[in-house]
Write an enzyme that holds these catalytic residues in place. Structure first.
Site, PDB file in Angstrom:
ATOM      1  N   SER A  99      -9.239   3.227   2.755  1.00  8.27           N
ATOM      2  CA  SER A  99      -8.163   3.775   1.943  1.00  8.27           C
ATOM      3  C   SER A  99      -7.314   2.716   1.242  1.00  8.27           C
ATOM      4  O   SER A  99      -6.444   3.058   0.443  1.00  8.27           O
ATOM      5  CB  SER A  99      -7.250   4.632   2.833  1.00  8.27           C
ATOM      6  OG  SER A  99      -6.630   3.843   3.840  1.00  8.27           O
ATOM      7  N   SER A 154     -10.341   1.033   6.793  1.00  7.64           N
ATOM      8  CA  SER A 154      -9.665   1.119   5.501  1.00  7.64           C
ATOM      9  C   SER A 154      -9.293  -0.206   4.864  1.00  7.64           C
ATOM     10  O   SER A 154      -8.918  -0.238   3.695  1.00  7.64           O
ATOM     11  CB  SER A 154      -8.407   1.988   5.631  1.00  7.64           C
ATOM     12  OG  SER A 154      -8.767   3.335   5.797  1.00  7.64           O
ATOM     13  N   LYS A 209       0.850  -1.190   0.000  1.00 10.32           N
ATOM     14  CA  LYS A 209       0.000   0.000   0.000  1.00 10.32           C
ATOM     15  C   LYS A 209       0.884   1.237   0.000  1.00 10.32           C
ATOM     16  O   LYS A 209       1.910   1.278   0.691  1.00 10.32           O
ATOM     17  CB  LYS A 209      -0.912  -0.023   1.224  1.00 10.32           C
ATOM     18  CG  LYS A 209      -1.925   1.111   1.282  1.00 10.32           C
ATOM     19  CD  LYS A 209      -2.840   0.933   2.479  1.00 10.32           C
ATOM     20  CE  LYS A 209      -3.830   2.068   2.610  1.00 10.32           C
ATOM     21  NZ  LYS A 209      -4.737   1.903   3.765  1.00 10.32           N
TER      22      LYS A 209
END
Length: 478
Positions: A152, A176, A77
């Site tokens: 996210s 997220s 990520k």
């Protein structure tokens, strides 16, 4: 043998162990899919093809096959630092940042024998629950590319759902991991605070953010989580954990067995009900009903439950979220001009807070944690909708008004942040699809340290609903 991406991550690992695939072959296969499909999806912001092939050769030649992720590809990520690879944090402000050192989670996944293919898309500094930044194209939902992937960890979810990766790590500070998992039809697991030593939440403001896996199946999620908890050869230095790694049995065993009968609460209340009008879409209620019916058929006890009214949660959580943005490295007007409106609003609100404001918010959330666990302690797990609404169309969120934007996010995702505040584990399961073919999921919230129970419940539901066989349509370059 089927094409590698059609296999589960565990099946791919087994094929690697048997020598039917090599790490280099598997890496090349996924890099080819990323090159062909990702321009239509926006899962990756950086693809490190040369480094990935070099890493795959190293794993193949020098890393013992007993490594828990031996030869399996994944993506970092873009909130995680990997030495020598741009870490842009979803922001134009960080477009030129290339770290010299890797974060602990990155090191742990390398120690586990994984092969990083690049960096997955994330919104600016991971703050919103949607992945549509100005720094890169949006992460598009593979089931309907006019809709968002959530956030996210939106790029990670897109990559796994579209079979560009077998699984992917994400981070979860308010939902997220679970939000994009639900939006993209995946299993997403937020571990207990302290479970993952390299991203435990213990050192995070409010103890909110932890690392967790996104995967197509419950066993794949457990496979990746086990590697996060106990990579081969120990951990990088300076870790935090509530228990020494290795004290618990591997979670993969609980996921594979899928055994047990449990007492489940069923809840449509959220921590935001006193602050915002929360409306649960019929599609979300239908998914909850599907899960409830299936668990009842499996012999689990089920009981409707609710939360006591508590008007302290909303202002306290908003304070912590704003305080978390106060440290964004924008000090000049020129630097501030590179930030997106929501980020700028959060940062300025955070910097205006006093020490008393922060202390009172932390105390309120600590009290909420105790109350939440007390109220639900009679259950082995509590079942809620994963999201209140169907996956949102791209461009749905107000980009000019921070207050309205925050409210829109809460109304889409009211069931997730309370789990971060309480430090509990939670798993999202993709139990249903709408008439339009959009994924709809449910969330199971566990007791402290109760990941094994959540994985067992998820495995039982997966065996009945077989969501791992659902496949989104593959896009092609125009």
């Amino acid at each position: 043998m089927a094409a590698p991406h059609e296999l589960t991550a565990l099946e791919q690992w087994q094929a690697l162990q048997r020598g039917e695939l090599s790490p280099v072959e598997l890496t090349d296969h996924y890099l080819g899919r990323i090159e062909d499909l990702d321009p239509c999806l926006g899962a990756f912001v950086t693809v490190t093809a040369d480094a990935a092939r070099e890493r795959a050769r190293f794993v193949q030649d020098h890393v013992p096959r007993t490594a828990p992720l031996w030869g399996l590809p994944f993506g970092d990520k873009d909130l995680q630092r990997r030495a020598g690879v741009p870490a842009r944090f979803g922001s134009r402000l960080m477009r030129d940042f290339v770290p010299d050192e890797s974060d602990g989670l990155v090191q742990a996944l390398d120690m586990a024998g994984g092969v990083s293919l690049g960096k997955t898309n994330t919104p600016e500094f991971g703050l919103p629950s949607y992945t549509e930044s100005l720094a890169s194209p949006p992460a598009r939902n593979p089931w309907d590319r006019s809709r968002g992937a959530g956030g996210s960890s939106g790029g990670a979810a897109v990559a796994v759902a579209a079979r560009l990766l077998p699984f992917a790590p994400g981070s979860d500070g308010g939902g997220s991991v679970r939000i994009p998992a639900a939006a993209c039809g995946l299993v997403g697991l937020k571990p207990s605070r302290g479970r993952v030593p390299t991203s435990s939440g213990i050192d995070a403001l409010g103890g909110l953010s932890v690392a967790g896996p996104l995967a197509r199946t419950v066993t794949d999620a457990a496979l990746l989580l086990d590697a996060m908890v106990t990579p081969r050869g120990g951990h990088p230095k300076h870790q935090f954990a509530l228990r020494p790694p290795g004290d618990d049995a591997p979670l993969l065993a609980a996921a594979v067995r899928g055994e047990g009968r449990f007492q489940l609460g069923v809840m449509t209340a959220s921590a935001w009900d006193d602050a915002y009008p929360i409306e649960i879409a019929p599609e979300a209620l239908a998914a909850l009903a599907t899960a409830t019916d299936e668990f009842a058929a499996l012999g689990h006890g089920l009981e409707d439950t609710a939360l006591e009214p508590d008007d302290s949660y909303s202002p306290a959580f908003r304070t912590i979220w704003q305080a978390g943005a106060a440290g964004i490295p924008a000090e000049t007007p020129a630097e501030e001009s590179l930030l997106e409106p929501l980020t700028l609003w959060l940062m300025r609100r955070g910097r205006a807070l006093s020490a008393r404001d922060l202390a009172e918010a932390l105390a309120a959330l600590a009290a909420y944690e105790r109350s939440f666990i007390r109220q639900l302690s009679r259950f082995d797990a509590v079942l809620t909708p994963a999201l209140a609404l169907t996956p949102r169309p791209l461009g749905s969120y107000d980009q000019a008004d921070g207050e309205r934007n925050f409210a829109q996010q809460v109304q889409y995702t009211p069931f997730t942040s309370m789990v971060n505040v309480t430090g509990l584990p939670a798993i999202v399961l993709p139990v249903a699809q709408t008439g339009e073919g959009l994924p709809m999921g449910v969330q199971l919230i566990g007791r402290p340290g109760g990941e094994a129970t959540l994985l067992a419940l998820g495995a039982q539901l997966e065996r009945r609903l077989r969501w791992q066989h659902r496949t989104p349509p593959e896009p092609r370059r125009p």
